[in-house]
Motif scaffolding. Structure first.
Motif, PDB file in Angstrom:
ATOM      1  N   CYS A   1      20.404  -5.906  -3.070  1.00  9.01           N
ATOM      2  CA  CYS A   1      21.008  -6.008  -4.149  1.00  9.01           C
ATOM      3  C   CYS A   1      20.803  -6.655  -5.037  1.00  9.01           C
ATOM      4  O   CYS A   1      21.966  -6.920  -6.001  1.00  9.01           O
ATOM      5  CB  CYS A   1      22.474  -6.417  -3.625  1.00  9.01           C
ATOM      6  SG  CYS A   1      22.152  -8.816  -3.127  1.00  9.01           S
ATOM      7  N   GLY A   2      19.991  -7.628  -5.796  1.00  6.81           N
ATOM      8  CA  GLY A   2      19.471  -8.016  -6.641  1.00  6.81           C
ATOM      9  C   GLY A   2      19.743  -9.369  -7.118  1.00  6.81           C
ATOM     10  O   GLY A   2      19.711 -10.380  -8.028  1.00  6.81           O
ATOM     11  N   HIS A   3      20.155 -10.022  -6.093  1.00  6.94           N
ATOM     12  CA  HIS A   3      21.574 -11.775  -5.958  1.00  6.94           C
ATOM     13  C   HIS A   3      19.577 -12.168  -6.186  1.00  6.94           C
ATOM     14  O   HIS A   3      18.995 -11.934  -5.274  1.00  6.94           O
ATOM     15  CB  HIS A   3      21.974 -11.208  -4.588  1.00  6.94           C
ATOM     16  CG  HIS A   3      22.368 -13.014  -4.387  1.00  6.94           C
ATOM     17  ND1 HIS A   3      23.281 -13.214  -5.480  1.00  6.94           N
ATOM     18  CD2 HIS A   3      21.888 -14.055  -3.736  1.00  6.94           C
ATOM     19  CE1 HIS A   3      23.852 -14.766  -5.255  1.00  6.94           C
ATOM     20  NE2 HIS A   3      23.246 -14.965  -4.291  1.00  6.94           N
ATOM     21  N   ASP A   4      19.556 -13.796  -6.483  1.00  9.14           N
ATOM     22  CA  ASP A   4      19.356 -14.434  -6.463  1.00  9.14           C
ATOM     23  C   ASP A   4      19.081 -15.847  -5.796  1.00  9.14           C
ATOM     24  O   ASP A   4      20.493 -15.930  -5.203  1.00  9.14           O
ATOM     25  CB  ASP A   4      18.395 -15.020  -8.463  1.00  9.14           C
ATOM     26  CG  ASP A   4      17.901 -14.036  -9.430  1.00  9.14           C
ATOM     27  OD1 ASP A   4      17.636 -13.677  -8.905  1.00  9.14           O
ATOM     28  OD2 ASP A   4      18.899 -13.769 -10.123  1.00  9.14           O
ATOM     29  N   ASN A   5      18.272 -16.065  -4.458  1.00  6.57           N
ATOM     30  CA  ASN A   5      18.308 -16.767  -3.926  1.00  6.57           C
ATOM     31  C   ASN A   5      17.236 -17.619  -3.831  1.00  6.57           C
ATOM     32  O   ASN A   5      16.372 -17.837  -4.572  1.00  6.57           O
ATOM     33  CB  ASN A   5      17.952 -16.253  -2.732  1.00  6.57           C
ATOM     34  CG  ASN A   5      18.728 -14.808  -2.048  1.00  6.57           C
ATOM     35  OD1 ASN A   5      20.197 -15.293  -1.854  1.00  6.57           O
ATOM     36  ND2 ASN A   5      18.447 -13.938  -2.484  1.00  6.57           N
ATOM     37  N   PRO A   6      18.133 -19.101  -3.685  1.00  8.41           N
ATOM     38  CA  PRO A   6      16.930 -20.601  -3.766  1.00  8.41           C
ATOM     39  C   PRO A   6      15.299 -20.538  -2.928  1.00  8.41           C
ATOM     40  O   PRO A   6      15.360 -19.288  -1.883  1.00  8.41           O
ATOM     41  CB  PRO A   6      17.658 -21.022  -3.093  1.00  8.41           C
ATOM     42  CG  PRO A   6      18.508 -21.084  -2.275  1.00  8.41           C
ATOM     43  CD  PRO A   6      18.638 -19.642  -2.370  1.00  8.41           C
ATOM     44  N   PRO A   7      14.822 -20.541  -3.461  1.00  9.08           N
ATOM     45  CA  PRO A   7      13.302 -20.815  -2.677  1.00  9.08           C
ATOM     46  C   PRO A   7      12.713 -20.705  -1.499  1.00  9.08           C
ATOM     47  O   PRO A   7      12.062 -20.414  -0.796  1.00  9.08           O
ATOM     48  CB  PRO A   7      12.357 -21.558  -3.149  1.00  9.08           C
ATOM     49  CG  PRO A   7      13.108 -21.841  -4.482  1.00  9.08           C
ATOM     50  CD  PRO A   7      14.539 -22.345  -4.192  1.00  9.08           C
ATOM     51  N   PRO A   8      13.822 -21.530  -0.786  1.00  3.78           N
ATOM     52  CA  PRO A   8      13.533 -21.739   1.515  1.00  3.78           C
ATOM     53  C   PRO A   8      14.303 -20.319   1.945  1.00  3.78           C
ATOM     54  O   PRO A   8      14.092 -19.906   2.989  1.00  3.78           O
ATOM     55  CB  PRO A   8      14.039 -22.937   1.479  1.00  3.78           C
ATOM     56  CG  PRO A   8      15.513 -23.703   0.274  1.00  3.78           C
ATOM     57  CD  PRO A   8      14.990 -22.932  -0.613  1.00  3.78           C
ATOM     58  N   ALA A   9      15.139 -19.302   1.185  1.00  3.86           N
ATOM     59  CA  ALA A   9      15.508 -18.311   2.046  1.00  3.86           C
ATOM     60  C   ALA A   9      15.290 -17.378   2.257  1.00  3.86           C
ATOM     61  O   ALA A   9      13.921 -17.233   1.560  1.00  3.86           O
ATOM     62  CB  ALA A   9      16.879 -17.758   0.923  1.00  3.86           C
ATOM     63  N   SER A  10      15.147 -17.173   3.755  1.00  5.19           N
ATOM     64  CA  SER A  10      14.670 -16.420   4.146  1.00  5.19           C
ATOM     65  C   SER A  10      15.320 -14.712   4.332  1.00  5.19           C
ATOM     66  O   SER A  10      14.699 -14.222   4.773  1.00  5.19           O
ATOM     67  CB  SER A  10      14.325 -16.199   5.785  1.00  5.19           C
ATOM     68  OG  SER A  10      15.637 -16.603   6.426  1.00  5.19           O
ATOM     69  N   ALA A  11      16.837 -14.855   3.948  1.00  4.76           N
ATOM     70  CA  ALA A  11      17.554 -13.854   3.666  1.00  4.76           C
ATOM     71  C   ALA A  11      18.717 -13.733   2.952  1.00  4.76           C
ATOM     72  O   ALA A  11      19.065 -15.094   2.110  1.00  4.76           O
ATOM     73  CB  ALA A  11      18.217 -13.560   5.279  1.00  4.76           C
ATOM     74  N   CYS A  12      19.173 -12.178   2.485  1.00  4.77           N
ATOM     75  CA  CYS A  12      20.123 -12.754   0.813  1.00  4.77           C
ATOM     76  C   CYS A  12      21.148 -13.555   1.797  1.00  4.77           C
ATOM     77  O   CYS A  12      21.601 -12.950   2.499  1.00  4.77           O
ATOM     78  CB  CYS A  12      19.835 -11.698   0.579  1.00  4.77           C
ATOM     79  SG  CYS A  12      21.467 -11.438  -1.304  1.00  4.77           S
ATOM     80  N   ALA A  13      21.342 -14.302   0.393  1.00  2.00           N
ATOM     81  CA  ALA A  13      22.866 -14.683   1.125  1.00  2.00           C
ATOM     82  C   ALA A  13      24.023 -13.404   0.679  1.00  2.00           C
ATOM     83  O   ALA A  13      25.003 -13.905   1.455  1.00  2.00           O
ATOM     84  CB  ALA A  13      22.585 -15.993   0.082  1.00  2.00           C
ATOM     85  N   ARG A  14      24.120 -12.728  -0.268  1.00  2.00           N
ATOM     86  CA  ARG A  14      24.545 -11.746  -0.244  1.00  2.00           C
ATOM     87  C   ARG A  14      25.220 -10.741   0.633  1.00  2.00           C
ATOM     88  O   ARG A  14      25.704 -10.931   1.232  1.00  2.00           O
ATOM     89  CB  ARG A  14      24.614 -11.430  -1.444  1.00  2.00           C
ATOM     90  CG  ARG A  14      26.054 -10.750  -2.189  1.00  2.00           C
ATOM     91  CD  ARG A  14      25.608  -9.765  -3.829  1.00  2.00           C
ATOM     92  NE  ARG A  14      26.482 -10.732  -4.655  1.00  2.00           N
ATOM     93  CZ  ARG A  14      25.163 -10.822  -6.121  1.00  2.00           C
ATOM     94  NH1 ARG A  14      24.841  -9.282  -6.303  1.00  2.00           N
ATOM     95  NH2 ARG A  14      25.851 -11.442  -7.316  1.00  2.00           N
ATOM     96  N   CYS A  15      24.054 -10.114   0.691  1.00  2.00           N
ATOM     97  CA  CYS A  15      23.951  -8.947   1.685  1.00  2.00           C
ATOM     98  C   CYS A  15      23.309  -8.870   3.200  1.00  2.00           C
ATOM     99  O   CYS A  15      22.585  -8.293   4.127  1.00  2.00           O
ATOM    100  CB  CYS A  15      23.478  -7.650   1.454  1.00  2.00           C
ATOM    101  SG  CYS A  15      21.365  -7.840   0.704  1.00  2.00           S
TER     102      CYS A  15
END
Length: 148
Positions: free
Chosen positions: A49-63
């Motif tokens: 989806c192109g969403h930018d997430n913070p460095p520790p993310a392991s999954a997209c916060a949006r999708c």
């Protein structure tokens, strides 16, 4: 500014007496810390989806997709919130202190980081900041922010 200068040489260390948090370099964070060593702040962009997430993310916060790619961030943003952390006085001097903040990157993700090269009295919501890197002689380079 030479990327090999240590934090102490650049004046980025917290006041003496303040603990410096340990950072974890492992398979999940290897690319992030390789970026910080190069002087580059990386974030996680979702391939779906192109969403930018913070460095520790392991999954997209949006999708919620796990298809994330390490992407360079501009390294600029604004202070959202902050706190001045006070430590014990050493050698009869004033108490140690460091300023920590939540920074909203221009790309959107929020990062928790330390603020450097700023008087805590001058910090305010919306303060524009730019990334620099704390390079302790005995640890990983980590992003910190200074007034832009």
């Amino acid at each position: 500014m030479s990327p090999k200068r240590t934090s102490e040489q650049r004046g980025l260390r917290p006041d003496p007496g303040m603990p410096v948090p340990a950072v974890r370099r492992d398979a999940e964070t290897e690319e992030f810390f390789a970026g910080t060593e190069r002087g580059e702040l990386l974030i996680r962009r979702c391939d779906d989806c192109g969403h930018d997430n913070p460095p520790p993310a392991s999954a997209c916060a949006r999708c919620h997709s796990a298809a994330l790619t390490w992407t360079p961030a501009r390294g600029t943003g604004s202070v959202v919130s902050w706190s001045v952390v006070h430590g014990p006085a050493r050698d009869g001097g004033p108490p140690a202190r460091t300023t920590v903040a939540i920074v909203e990157l221009d790309e959107g993700p929020w990062l928790h980081s330390r603020l450097v090269e700023v008087d805590p009295a001058g910090v305010h919501a919306g303060l524009r900041v730019a990334v620099t890197f704390d390079r302790p002689t005995d640890g990983e380079a980590v992003p910190v922010f200074r007034p832009a």
